[in-house]
Design a protein around this motif. Sequence first.
Motif, PDB file in Angstrom:
ATOM      1  N   ASN A 113       0.833  -1.198   0.000  1.00  0.00           N
ATOM      2  CA  ASN A 113       0.000   0.000   0.000  1.00  0.00           C
ATOM      3  C   ASN A 113       0.873   1.254   0.000  1.00  0.00           C
ATOM      4  N   GLY A 114       0.456   2.285  -0.787  1.00  0.00           N
ATOM      5  CA  GLY A 114       1.154   3.564  -0.775  1.00  0.00           C
ATOM      6  C   GLY A 114       2.241   3.710  -1.814  1.00  0.00           C
ATOM      7  N   VAL A 115       2.605   2.647  -2.495  1.00  0.00           N
ATOM      8  CA  VAL A 115       3.648   2.716  -3.520  1.00  0.00           C
ATOM      9  C   VAL A 115       3.049   3.265  -4.817  1.00  0.00           C
ATOM     10  N   SER A 116       3.815   4.104  -5.539  1.00  0.00           N
ATOM     11  CA  SER A 116       3.343   4.659  -6.809  1.00  0.00           C
ATOM     12  C   SER A 116       4.195   4.172  -7.959  1.00  0.00           C
ATOM     13  N   PHE A 117       3.562   3.907  -9.091  1.00  0.00           N
ATOM     14  CA  PHE A 117       4.298   3.634 -10.322  1.00  0.00           C
ATOM     15  C   PHE A 117       3.421   3.921 -11.529  1.00  0.00           C
ATOM     16  N   HIS A 118       3.915   3.566 -12.703  1.00  0.00           N
ATOM     17  CA  HIS A 118       3.264   3.981 -13.943  1.00  0.00           C
ATOM     18  C   HIS A 118       2.241   2.967 -14.451  1.00  0.00           C
ATOM     19  N   PHE A 119       1.113   3.496 -14.919  1.00  0.00           N
ATOM     20  CA  PHE A 119       0.062   2.687 -15.549  1.00  0.00           C
ATOM     21  C   PHE A 119      -0.216   3.278 -16.928  1.00  0.00           C
ATOM     22  N   SER A 120      -0.386   2.409 -17.921  1.00  0.00           N
ATOM     23  CA  SER A 120      -0.512   2.918 -19.286  1.00  0.00           C
ATOM     24  C   SER A 120      -1.877   2.684 -19.930  1.00  0.00           C
ATOM     25  N   CYS A 121      -2.676   1.765 -19.413  1.00  0.00           N
ATOM     26  CA  CYS A 121      -3.985   1.488 -20.011  1.00  0.00           C
ATOM     27  C   CYS A 121      -4.766   0.565 -19.079  1.00  0.00           C
ATOM     28  N   TYR A 122      -6.000   0.238 -19.462  1.00  0.00           N
ATOM     29  CA  TYR A 122      -6.799  -0.659 -18.616  1.00  0.00           C
ATOM     30  C   TYR A 122      -7.447  -1.761 -19.454  1.00  0.00           C
ATOM     31  N   LYS A 123      -7.823  -2.831 -18.777  1.00  0.00           N
ATOM     32  CA  LYS A 123      -8.594  -3.911 -19.387  1.00  0.00           C
ATOM     33  C   LYS A 123      -9.776  -4.237 -18.498  1.00  0.00           C
ATOM     34  N   ARG A 124     -10.880  -4.730 -19.092  1.00  0.00           N
ATOM     35  CA  ARG A 124     -12.026  -5.230 -18.327  1.00  0.00           C
ATOM     36  C   ARG A 124     -11.732  -6.658 -17.879  1.00  0.00           C
ATOM     37  N   GLY A 125     -12.146  -6.975 -16.670  1.00  0.00           N
ATOM     38  CA  GLY A 125     -11.904  -8.331 -16.190  1.00  0.00           C
ATOM     39  C   GLY A 125     -12.751  -8.641 -14.978  1.00  0.00           C
ATOM     40  N   GLU A 126     -12.219  -9.463 -14.119  1.00  0.00           N
ATOM     41  CA  GLU A 126     -12.912  -9.868 -12.900  1.00  0.00           C
ATOM     42  C   GLU A 126     -13.177  -8.649 -12.009  1.00  0.00           C
ATOM     43  N   CYS A 127     -14.371  -8.616 -11.401  1.00  0.00           N
ATOM     44  CA  CYS A 127     -14.716  -7.482 -10.542  1.00  0.00           C
ATOM     45  C   CYS A 127     -14.188  -7.707  -9.121  1.00  0.00           C
ATOM     46  N   VAL A 128     -13.604  -6.660  -8.559  1.00  0.00           N
ATOM     47  CA  VAL A 128     -13.132  -6.685  -7.180  1.00  0.00           C
ATOM     48  C   VAL A 128     -13.805  -5.526  -6.446  1.00  0.00           C
ATOM     49  N   ASN A 129     -14.618  -5.841  -5.454  1.00  0.00           N
ATOM     50  CA  ASN A 129     -15.371  -4.821  -4.715  1.00  0.00           C
ATOM     51  C   ASN A 129     -16.137  -3.913  -5.680  1.00  0.00           C
ATOM     52  N   GLY A 130     -16.731  -4.496  -6.708  1.00  0.00           N
ATOM     53  CA  GLY A 130     -17.545  -3.743  -7.652  1.00  0.00           C
ATOM     54  C   GLY A 130     -16.756  -3.059  -8.759  1.00  0.00           C
ATOM     55  N   ASN A 131     -15.455  -3.196  -8.760  1.00  0.00           N
ATOM     56  CA  ASN A 131     -14.662  -2.583  -9.832  1.00  0.00           C
ATOM     57  C   ASN A 131     -14.132  -3.668 -10.786  1.00  0.00           C
ATOM     58  N   CYS A 132     -14.512  -3.556 -12.060  1.00  0.00           N
ATOM     59  CA  CYS A 132     -14.168  -4.585 -13.047  1.00  0.00           C
ATOM     60  C   CYS A 132     -13.068  -4.114 -13.992  1.00  0.00           C
ATOM     61  N   THR A 133     -12.354  -3.070 -13.586  1.00  0.00           N
ATOM     62  CA  THR A 133     -11.294  -2.497 -14.404  1.00  0.00           C
ATOM     63  C   THR A 133      -9.940  -2.929 -13.844  1.00  0.00           C
ATOM     64  N   TRP A 134      -9.032  -3.322 -14.737  1.00  0.00           N
ATOM     65  CA  TRP A 134      -7.675  -3.697 -14.312  1.00  0.00           C
ATOM     66  C   TRP A 134      -6.686  -2.777 -15.001  1.00  0.00           C
ATOM     67  N   ASP A 135      -5.930  -2.048 -14.207  1.00  0.00           N
ATOM     68  CA  ASP A 135      -4.986  -1.067 -14.743  1.00  0.00           C
ATOM     69  C   ASP A 135      -3.640  -1.739 -14.995  1.00  0.00           C
TER      70      ASP A 135
END
Length: 120
Positions: free
Chosen positions: A72-94
Motif C-alpha cells: 500500500n502507498g507505492v506509486s508507479f506507472h500505468f498505461s492502459c486498462y482492461k475489463r476483467g474480474e470485478c473486485v469490490n464492484g470494480n471490473c477495471t484492471w490497470d
Amino acid sequence: MKFSSTSLTLLFLPLLSLASPVAVTPKDVSETPEDALFTRKVEYCQIVNVSSTVNCRAGPGTGYASKGSIPNGVSFHFSCYKRGECVNGNCTWDYAVDYQCYINGYYTSSQCTIANLGPC
Ligand SMILES: *[C@@H]1O[C@H](CO)[C@@H](O)[C@H](O)[C@H]1NC(C)=O
Ligand SMILES: *[C@@H]1O[C@H](CO)[C@@H](O)[C@H](O)[C@H]1NC(C)=O
C-alpha cells in the motif's frame, strides 16, 4: 568442426527469417516509440485501500499468476486498462507498464481513471 558448422547453420536460419520483415520498414521502427508516447497516456498512480499488499497479475483477474505483490502507498506507472474480474464492484484492471502486470482499479489512486488511461 562438423558439429560447429551445423550449429552455425541452425543459428542463421531464424536470424535470416527475422531480418527480412524488420528491414522492410526501417522508418516505421524508428517512429513507433514517439507515436506510442503521444497516443498512449501514462499515469503515475498510487496503490490505495490495501491493508498489506496487492498482487500484480499477469492478466485482468485473480486467476492469473501473480507477478509480484505491491505494498500500500507505492506509486508507479500505468498505461492502459482492461475489463476483467470485478473486485469490490470494480471490473477495471490497470496495466502497470513498469512491471507488465495488472492491478484492479479498486486499488489504484484517482489519477488512474478509465478516461485517463484508455483501453489496452
Ligand atoms: C481508498 O483510499 C483513498 C485514499 O486513501 C480514500 O480516500 C478512499 O476513501 C478509500 N476508499 C475505500 C473504498 O476505502
Ligand atoms: C474502477 O477503477 C477504475 C480505474 O482505476 C476507475 O476509473 C473507476 O472509477 C473505478 N470504478 C469504481 C466503480 O470504483
